[in-house]
Scaffold this motif. Structure first.
Motif, short mmCIF file in Angstrom:
data_model
loop_
_atom_site.label_atom_id
_atom_site.label_comp_id
_atom_site.label_asym_id
_atom_site.label_seq_id
_atom_site.Cartn_x
_atom_site.Cartn_y
_atom_site.Cartn_z
N ARG A 20 45.04 34.44 42.70
CA ARG A 20 45.53 35.47 43.60
C ARG A 20 46.23 36.60 42.87
O ARG A 20 47.01 36.33 41.98
N PRO A 21 45.95 37.84 43.12
CA PRO A 21 45.18 38.38 44.22
C PRO A 21 43.69 38.53 43.90
O PRO A 21 42.97 39.20 44.63
N PHE A 22 43.24 37.94 42.81
CA PHE A 22 41.85 38.08 42.39
C PHE A 22 41.01 36.91 42.88
O PHE A 22 41.53 35.90 43.33
N CYS A 23 39.69 37.05 42.72
CA CYS A 23 38.79 35.98 43.16
C CYS A 23 38.47 35.03 42.01
O CYS A 23 38.01 33.92 42.26
N SER A 24 38.70 35.46 40.77
CA SER A 24 38.34 34.62 39.62
C SER A 24 39.13 35.05 38.39
O SER A 24 39.76 36.11 38.37
N LYS A 25 39.09 34.23 37.38
CA LYS A 25 39.74 34.56 36.11
C LYS A 25 39.08 35.80 35.51
O LYS A 25 39.76 36.64 34.91
N ARG A 26 37.78 35.93 35.67
CA ARG A 26 37.07 37.10 35.14
C ARG A 26 37.65 38.39 35.72
O ARG A 26 37.94 39.34 34.98
N CYS A 27 37.82 38.46 37.03
CA CYS A 27 38.36 39.67 37.64
C CYS A 27 39.81 39.91 37.21
O CYS A 27 40.22 41.04 37.01
N ALA A 28 40.58 38.84 37.06
CA ALA A 28 41.95 38.98 36.56
C ALA A 28 41.94 39.56 35.15
O ALA A 28 42.75 40.43 34.82
N ASP A 29 41.02 39.10 34.31
CA ASP A 29 40.92 39.61 32.94
C ASP A 29 40.44 41.06 32.91
O ASP A 29 40.90 41.85 32.09
N VAL A 30 39.52 41.42 33.81
CA VAL A 30 39.07 42.81 33.90
C VAL A 30 40.25 43.70 34.23
O VAL A 30 40.46 44.76 33.62
N ASP A 31 41.07 43.29 35.19
CA ASP A 31 42.24 44.07 35.59
C ASP A 31 43.23 44.20 34.43
O ASP A 31 43.75 45.29 34.16
N LEU A 32 43.48 43.11 33.72
CA LEU A 32 44.39 43.14 32.57
C LEU A 32 43.87 44.10 31.50
O LEU A 32 44.62 44.87 30.92
N GLY A 33 42.57 44.06 31.26
CA GLY A 33 41.97 44.97 30.29
C GLY A 33 42.15 46.43 30.69
O GLY A 33 42.36 47.30 29.84
N ARG A 34 42.10 46.69 31.98
CA ARG A 34 42.32 48.06 32.46
C ARG A 34 43.76 48.51 32.19
O ARG A 34 44.00 49.66 31.83
N TRP A 35 44.71 47.60 32.34
CA TRP A 35 46.10 47.94 32.02
C TRP A 35 46.24 48.23 30.52
O TRP A 35 46.87 49.20 30.12
N PHE A 36 45.66 47.36 29.70
CA PHE A 36 45.78 47.51 28.24
C PHE A 36 45.13 48.80 27.75
O PHE A 36 45.60 49.42 26.80
N SER A 37 44.03 49.19 28.36
CA SER A 37 43.32 50.39 27.91
C SER A 37 43.94 51.68 28.45
O SER A 37 43.54 52.77 28.06
N GLY A 38 44.90 51.57 29.36
CA GLY A 38 45.56 52.75 29.91
C GLY A 38 44.87 53.33 31.12
O GLY A 38 45.17 54.45 31.52
N ASP A 39 43.93 52.59 31.70
CA ASP A 39 43.26 53.09 32.91
C ASP A 39 44.23 53.23 34.08
O ASP A 39 44.05 54.08 34.93
#
Length: 61
Positions: A20-39
């Motif tokens: 939560r709030p994601f559907c999977s670990k993959r989506c959680a990791d995608v979101d984390l990557g967006r934070w790290f890249s400055g998106d």
């Protein structure tokens, strides 16, 4: 009043309690990557560079 199930902010699938709030670990990791890249950024004036350089010099002592 019934509430709608939460949706994953990355892909829109129903959120899973484990990720939560994601559907999977993959989506959680995608979101984390967006934070790290400055998106994801909070708009504002850029920080003055000279203050950052002074702080770094003080840390080296």
């Amino acid at each position: 009043m019934t509430s709608k199930p939460a949706k994953c902010p990355v892909c829109g699938k129903p959120a899973q309690a484990e990720f939560r709030p994601f559907c999977s670990k993959r989506c959680a990791d995608v979101d984390l990557g967006r934070w790290f890249s400055g998106d994801y950024r909070i708009p504002g004036a850029p920080a003055p560079i000279e203050n950052d350089e002074k702080a770094e010099r003080n840390d080296e002592r």
